[in-house]
Design an enzyme around this catalytic site. Structure first.
Site, PDB file in Angstrom:
ATOM      1  N   CYS A  48     -47.808   4.245 -24.083  1.00 37.92           N
ATOM      2  CA  CYS A  48     -48.336   2.942 -23.663  1.00 37.92           C
ATOM      3  C   CYS A  48     -49.465   2.408 -24.553  1.00 37.92           C
ATOM      4  O   CYS A  48     -49.616   1.191 -24.705  1.00 37.92           O
ATOM      5  CB  CYS A  48     -48.850   3.002 -22.223  1.00 37.92           C
ATOM      6  N   CYS A  51     -49.313  -0.427 -27.467  1.00 38.23           N
ATOM      7  CA  CYS A  51     -49.225  -1.856 -27.136  1.00 38.23           C
ATOM      8  C   CYS A  51     -50.374  -2.327 -26.246  1.00 38.23           C
ATOM      9  O   CYS A  51     -50.797  -3.476 -26.331  1.00 38.23           O
ATOM     10  CB  CYS A  51     -47.905  -2.156 -26.445  1.00 38.23           C
ATOM     11  N   HIS A  52     -50.855  -1.451 -25.344  1.00 38.38           N
ATOM     12  CA  HIS A  52     -51.862  -1.905 -24.362  1.00 38.38           C
ATOM     13  C   HIS A  52     -53.284  -1.508 -24.733  1.00 38.38           C
ATOM     14  O   HIS A  52     -54.223  -2.001 -24.123  1.00 38.38           O
ATOM     15  CB  HIS A  52     -51.534  -1.333 -22.982  1.00 38.38           C
ATOM     16  N   MET A  89     -41.315  -6.001 -21.699  1.00 37.87           N
ATOM     17  CA  MET A  89     -41.502  -4.551 -21.566  1.00 37.87           C
ATOM     18  C   MET A  89     -40.175  -3.897 -21.217  1.00 37.87           C
ATOM     19  O   MET A  89     -39.436  -4.375 -20.365  1.00 37.87           O
ATOM     20  CB  MET A  89     -42.502  -4.290 -20.438  1.00 37.87           C
ATOM     21  N   HIS A 325     -50.932  -8.390 -36.349  1.00 37.69           N
ATOM     22  CA  HIS A 325     -50.080  -7.197 -36.426  1.00 37.69           C
ATOM     23  C   HIS A 325     -49.615  -6.980 -37.857  1.00 37.69           C
ATOM     24  O   HIS A 325     -50.366  -6.525 -38.685  1.00 37.69           O
ATOM     25  CB  HIS A 325     -48.923  -7.356 -35.433  1.00 37.69           C
ATOM     26  N   HIS A 367     -42.471 -10.994 -35.599  1.00 38.13           N
ATOM     27  CA  HIS A 367     -42.614  -9.616 -36.104  1.00 38.13           C
ATOM     28  C   HIS A 367     -41.968  -9.564 -37.484  1.00 38.13           C
ATOM     29  O   HIS A 367     -40.784  -9.251 -37.620  1.00 38.13           O
ATOM     30  CB  HIS A 367     -41.948  -8.622 -35.144  1.00 38.13           C
TER      31      HIS A 367
END
Ligand code: DHE
Length: 543
Positions: A48, A51-52, A89, A325, A367
């Protein structure tokens, strides 16, 4: 929660380093036994945190701090973790047990654990100059065409396979960091730098008869990015690596990895708020200045770091948009285009002027990988990105001199075979643009790529099911077709078929002109191949 690392990331070392503390909880507070908490913490870091965020502040994935989580409640959280959400998700019920899901749902309602720092002392203690420069070969000792070597990430074994691109066979497998992520090249093309998610940076010398790791250093507890000094006069002098935890970057000697300077990235977001965990996302090296572009995810600040005098480091801080990113250069190598992915924007930096050139709105979650540059028949030079959250490839005009009316605008969106794209690729000698969709939940789509004819973009793309053409045994598990990469000559496209750790994977090589399979590279040692980095193209930023 978005599945971290698209299916199994890590912060294992950080997790191990965390004290297994359990705060005393009142009867109503969510609580776990020390053993269950420890396990849930590991699952969180592995699946997790990418991403979080470790502190659960949110980035590509939502904020998961306890107050928000408690509002959702135990059973809703369990459902979300098991089945995923419409917001992007994925489901975890295929890789986590019911107990793991239950405990993870409880864990995210408890206060986040903060991993330890990793300073110069720790870094220097971890540094190994395994084969010092004066003991290394003075000339190339193997007969491989090094320019056409591919450094291939074997994600789940923590190795890279060095593949002879001419012979299409593995000539060395090198042990690297855990859940190894990307490879980058020194300016000379002699050294390959490989970063693992556990922060282990490995330096491989391609001149050795059988290339091996000649130096390594652990630059942090969780990392994704690495690049080198490429400006004239600084070739092979420095390496720079960024970490997710602790949030910082480090400048090292290029040929030994000796850590020289450590810089924290904690600070203020573009909204003016302090952030305790601004992670280092992509790093690229300029060829027109002694400068790195270092993209700080959570703050949305793009740093232009001048490495000509690292004792008196000068940095230009450019305000862009949050959740930076990955990204790449335009064809002129003056402009850097980077996805602010959860803001659904592309930020464009003019590195010559040291200024933001534009912020361009796009469809959901761009992306690009490094993106793809080509000359559009109607709009002139463009740069392309795919999207995780939309079934299009976006084309942005990149020529403010001769095609000003199209510069920094979305000039076209090409329909793809599905959302879940991670990488697009072309080559200056090619007339094709290749786009994958490995994150699409549909097997058929995830195993296929779309190929566009750059001479006529009004034509529908050809959809090629890479898995079907590979000769690998049919199975219910998805073999994700991921990361198209050209060979040195620009006439072959290599695509990984990324299967599970216990299933056969392969790299399928296409003839770029005919789009037919030329070769399938299979080897029992080729476990979970993902990114492939052609030495020449990576060295010269050709994409
Ligand atoms: Fe990556 C590039 C971060 C998951 C394969 N990935 C990058 C970059 C960043 C990043 C910041 C840019 C590096 C640079 O240019 O300096 N990646 C992350 C994550 O945070 C994320 C989403 C979740 C995680 O927990 O790690 C993640 N990445 C993955 C994967 O699961 C992929 C598909 C398979 C794998 O092997 O890990 C993957 N990422 C790649 C590749 C690149 C990359 C192949 C380089 C693309 C290129 O052509 O340069």
């Amino acid at each position: 929660m978005i599945r971290s690392s698209f299916g199994g990331s890590v912060l294992v070392m950080a997790a191990a380093a965390l004290a297994a503390t359990v705060s005393p909880a009142s009867a109503q507070e969510p609580t776990l036994s020390p053993q269950d908490k420890d396990h849930a913490k590991n699952v969180y870091f592995q699946r997790c945190a990418g991403c979080h965020g470790v502190l659960r502040k949110g980035a590509t994935g939502k904020n998961l701090e306890p107050d928000n989580m408690k509002k959702l409640g135990q059973s809703r959280l369990e459902r979300i973790i098991a089945l995923g959400t419409d917001g992007g998700m994925v489901n975890f019920d295929d890789i986590l047990s019911k107990d793991e899901i239950r405990n993870l749902a409880t864990y995210v309602q408890m206060p986040p654990d903060t991993p330890p720092e990793w300073g110069m002392k720790d870094m220097t203690a971890s540094w190994k100059n395994i084969v010092p420069p004066d003991k290394r070969p003075t000339k190339q000792m193997n007969s491989v065409n090094l320019k056409n070597v591919f450094s291939v990430t074997l994600r789940d074994t923590g190795e890279v396979a060095l593949i002879d691109g001419d012979k299409k066979s593995i000539f060395s497998i090198v042990k690297t960091g855990y859940a190894v992520h990307i490879s980058r090249l020194s300016a000379s093309g002699r050294y390959v730098y490989v970063i693992g998610r556990d922060g282990l940076l490995s330096l491989i010398d391609l001149w050795m008869e059988k290339p091996q790791v000649v130096a390594e250093v652990k630059i942090g507890l969780d990392a994704r990015s690495i690049d080198t000094s490429k400006f004239k006069g600084f070739e092979d002098k420095y390496a720079v690596a960024g970490s997710y935890w602790p949030p910082q970057y480090v400048i090292m000697e290029g040929d030994t990895l000796k850590p020289l300077k450590l810089v924290s990235t904690r600070g203020i977001t573009v909204d003016g708020e302090y952030h305790p965990e601004p992670r280092v996302a992509s790093i690229v090296s300029s060829q027109i200045k002694p400068e790195w572009v270092i993209n700080i995810k959570e703050t949305g600040q793009i740093l232009l770091v001048d490495y000509s005098d690292i004792k008196n480091l000068k940095t230009t801080t450019i305000e862009s948009a949050k959740f930076l990113h990955d990204g790449g250069w335009d064809a002129s190598k003056r402009y850097f285009l980077v996805a602010a992915n959860a803001s659904h924007k592309i930020a464009i930096v003019d590195t010559k002027e040291g200024k933001l050139a534009a912020l361009v709105d796009t469809q959901k979650i761009p992306h690009p990988g490094r993106g793809a540059n080509f000359v559009h028949p109607k709009y002139g030079p463009v740069w392309a990105t795919g999207h995780l959250g939309a079934d299009v490839v976006t084309l942005i005009g990149t020529d403010p001199e001769k095609n000003k009316q199209h510069a920094w605008k979305v000039v076209e969106e090409l329909k793809t075979h599905g959302a879940g794209n991670l990488f697009v690729k072309t080559h200056p000698k090619s007339k094709n643009l290749w786009a994958d969709a490995p994150q699409n939940p549909e097997k058929d789509i995830a195993e296929s790529v779309a190929v566009y004819d750059l001479n006529d973009l009004t034509k529908k793309p050809e959809i090629i099911n890479v898995a079907k053409l590979s000769g690998l045994p049919e199975s219910r598990a998805i073999k994700r077709a991921v990361h198209p990469e050209y060979n040195e000559a620009g006439d072959e496209v290599w695509i990984s078929l990324w299967a599970g750790k216990t299933e056969p994977s392969a790299i399928v090589v296409f003839d770029d002109k005919t789009r037919k399979v030329k070769s399938v590279i299979k080897d029992p040692k080729m476990i979970t191949p993902t990114g492939k980095f052609n030495v020449y193209n990576t060295q010269h930023d050709i994409y």
